[in-house]
Design an enzyme around this catalytic site. Structure first.
Site, PDB file in Angstrom:
ATOM      1  N   GLU A 121       9.086  -3.756  10.869  1.00 39.82           N
ATOM      2  CA  GLU A 121       9.439  -2.458  10.279  1.00 39.82           C
ATOM      3  C   GLU A 121       9.800  -1.443  11.363  1.00 39.82           C
ATOM      4  O   GLU A 121       9.082  -1.284  12.365  1.00 39.82           O
ATOM      5  CB  GLU A 121       8.269  -1.919   9.436  1.00 39.82           C
ATOM      6  CG  GLU A 121       8.576  -0.535   8.856  1.00 39.82           C
ATOM      7  CD  GLU A 121       7.684  -0.117   7.694  1.00 39.82           C
ATOM      8  OE1 GLU A 121       6.819  -0.885   7.270  1.00 39.82           O
ATOM      9  OE2 GLU A 121       7.906   1.013   7.196  1.00 39.82           O
ATOM     10  N   ASP A 179      -1.059  -6.368  -0.470  1.00 38.44           N
ATOM     11  CA  ASP A 179      -1.183  -5.710   0.835  1.00 38.44           C
ATOM     12  C   ASP A 179      -2.650  -5.445   1.163  1.00 38.44           C
ATOM     13  O   ASP A 179      -3.430  -5.072   0.297  1.00 38.44           O
ATOM     14  CB  ASP A 179      -0.438  -4.361   0.778  1.00 38.44           C
ATOM     15  CG  ASP A 179       0.264  -4.035   2.074  1.00 38.44           C
ATOM     16  OD1 ASP A 179       0.079  -4.776   3.056  1.00 38.44           O
ATOM     17  OD2 ASP A 179       1.016  -3.044   2.094  1.00 38.44           O
ATOM     18  N   LYS A 206      -0.757  -9.442   2.928  1.00 37.54           N
ATOM     19  CA  LYS A 206      -0.010  -8.917   4.084  1.00 37.54           C
ATOM     20  C   LYS A 206      -0.949  -8.007   4.858  1.00 37.54           C
ATOM     21  O   LYS A 206      -1.701  -7.237   4.260  1.00 37.54           O
ATOM     22  CB  LYS A 206       1.227  -8.132   3.646  1.00 37.54           C
ATOM     23  CG  LYS A 206       1.986  -7.548   4.842  1.00 37.54           C
ATOM     24  CD  LYS A 206       3.299  -6.924   4.443  1.00 37.54           C
ATOM     25  CE  LYS A 206       3.162  -5.560   3.824  1.00 37.54           C
ATOM     26  NZ  LYS A 206       2.517  -4.557   4.706  1.00 37.54           N
ATOM     27  N   GLU A 236      -1.276  -5.466   8.385  1.00 37.05           N
ATOM     28  CA  GLU A 236      -0.614  -4.760   9.488  1.00 37.05           C
ATOM     29  C   GLU A 236      -1.348  -5.010  10.809  1.00 37.05           C
ATOM     30  O   GLU A 236      -2.573  -5.052  10.827  1.00 37.05           O
ATOM     31  CB  GLU A 236      -0.596  -3.242   9.227  1.00 37.05           C
ATOM     32  CG  GLU A 236       0.346  -2.833   8.130  1.00 37.05           C
ATOM     33  CD  GLU A 236       0.466  -1.315   7.976  1.00 37.05           C
ATOM     34  OE1 GLU A 236       0.076  -0.562   8.890  1.00 37.05           O
ATOM     35  OE2 GLU A 236       0.981  -0.894   6.921  1.00 37.05           O
ATOM     36  N   ASP A 276       0.838  -1.205   0.000  1.00 34.76           N
ATOM     37  CA  ASP A 276       0.000   0.000   0.000  1.00 34.76           C
ATOM     38  C   ASP A 276       0.874   1.257   0.000  1.00 34.76           C
ATOM     39  O   ASP A 276       0.368   2.377  -0.045  1.00 34.76           O
ATOM     40  CB  ASP A 276      -1.030  -0.003   1.141  1.00 34.76           C
ATOM     41  CG  ASP A 276      -0.400   0.048   2.517  1.00 34.76           C
ATOM     42  OD1 ASP A 276       0.833  -0.013   2.616  1.00 34.76           O
ATOM     43  OD2 ASP A 276      -1.163   0.152   3.510  1.00 34.76           O
ATOM     44  N   SER A 277       2.201   1.053  -0.015  1.00 32.43           N
ATOM     45  CA  SER A 277       3.123   2.170  -0.281  1.00 32.43           C
ATOM     46  C   SER A 277       2.799   2.802  -1.633  1.00 32.43           C
ATOM     47  O   SER A 277       3.227   3.917  -1.921  1.00 32.43           O
ATOM     48  CB  SER A 277       4.581   1.682  -0.257  1.00 32.43           C
ATOM     49  OG  SER A 277       4.729   0.520  -1.055  1.00 32.43           O
TER      50      SER A 277
HETATM   51  O1  KIV Z   1       3.480  -1.038   1.591  1.00 23.62           O
HETATM   52  C1  KIV Z   1       4.643  -1.474   1.560  1.00 23.62           C
HETATM   53  O2  KIV Z   1       5.381  -1.336   0.574  1.00 23.62           O
HETATM   54  C2  KIV Z   1       5.121  -2.153   2.764  1.00 23.62           C
HETATM   55  C3  KIV Z   1       6.575  -2.489   2.846  1.00 23.62           C
HETATM   56  C4  KIV Z   1       7.410  -1.292   2.916  1.00 23.62           C
HETATM   57  C5  KIV Z   1       6.863  -3.463   3.922  1.00 23.62           C
HETATM   58  O3  KIV Z   1       4.363  -2.420   3.633  1.00 23.62           O
END
Ligand code: KIV
Length: 272
Positions: free
Chosen positions: A186, A87, A117, A119, A48-49
């Site tokens: 992280e 994510d 993934k 959080e 989600d970056s």
């Molecule tokens: O969103 C992302 O790219 C991330 C990584 C930096 C671990 O969560």
């Protein structure tokens, strides 16, 4: 030619016992996914970056499940070998576990990701267990979780006090016990990441968490040096693509303006 073998979750988890480091880079589109896949990483994270590096937001909070699905589909088209992690964005994580499970299923079914993934620590354990039980592999993410940027008061290293270290440690253990196959650590001190890595049986993937993790992840735009001024301590730039891009486009502009481009070799002519 031999068919290309996909990297699976069991393969990724087997690396820890073999003391083989796991390498993950982010990608958000088919072109970068193809290049990154061919470079031999183990997994590609559609993070989600993308809210920051693709959409230009200040943080990852505005990213939606639709955004993740869209970018996962593009990455899947460009990827043959690496495992694809989609994510779970803010809206998916912070809702009821029914909604989180539904969103995880969409990211797998419509986005063609192979795991998700998510959080959060102990508070997400039940949800992780539910998603894993439904057959979707989950990668956890604890420490400086960017979706909690407002609670942290900025993107700041976490785990500075003994109490905060215990919470992050307990979070990582809870995520592992809930059935996650790996956990991202992280923005935490290296010593804490080392202790977690020695305690949990699943691979730990560090970003700003020192050298003792079982693997490392970086945002591709950071490692490729797209940003000339933004360079956090945990980022190593393996190229300076930002500078190269500006140079190439400015050469293009110069050549158009002075009539050098397009030349005859870039043009077609009527046959005589
Ligand atoms: O969103 C992302 O790219 C991330 C990584 C930096 C671990 O969560």
């Amino acid at each position: 030619m031999k068919p290309i073998k996909k990297i699976t979750v069991p393969k990724l988890t087997s690396y820890k016992k073999k003391h083989r480091k796991l390498v993950i880079a982010t990608a958000y589109d088919a072109t970068f996914a193809t290049l990154i896949d061919q470079s031999g990483v183990d997994a590609i994270l559609v993070g989600d970056s993308l809210g920051m590096v693709i959409q230009g937001h200040e943080n990852t909070i505005p990213v939606t499940v639709d955004d993740i699905v869209y970018h996962c589909r593009a990455v899947a088209r460009g990827t043959q070998r690496a495992h694809i992690v989609g994510d779970m964005p803010f809206t998916a994580n912070k809702m009821s576990s029914d909604k989180t499970l539904e969103d995880a299923a969409r990211i797998i079914q419509k986005g063609h990701a192979e795991s998700v993934k998510l959080e959060g620590g102990a508070e997400m354990a039940k949800t992780i267990s539910r998603i894993v039980t439904s057959g979707i592999p989950v990668m956890g993410h604890v420490g400086m979780t960017p979706q909690s940027v407002h609670a942290f008061g900025g993107f700041k290293t976490q785990g500075k006090s003994a109490e905060a270290q215990k919470k992050i440690f307990d979070d990582a253990v809870a995520v592992a016990e809930a059935g996650a196959y790996a956990v991202v650590l992280e923005g935490i001190p290296s010593e804490l990441a080392e202790e977690i890595t020695h305690t949990v049986s699943i691979p730990t993937i560090g970003i700003g968490a020192g050298m003792h993790c079982d693997g490392q992840v970086l945002v591709c735009y950071d490692l490729l040096g797209m940003y000339e001024t933004f360079r956090p301590k945990f980022v190593k730039q393996y190229a300076q693509l930002g500078m190269l891009t500006k140079k190439a486009v400015s050469n293009f502009a110069d050549e158009v303006r002075n009539g050098q481009f397009p030349g005859e070799e870039h043009s077609t002519f009527l046959e005589k």
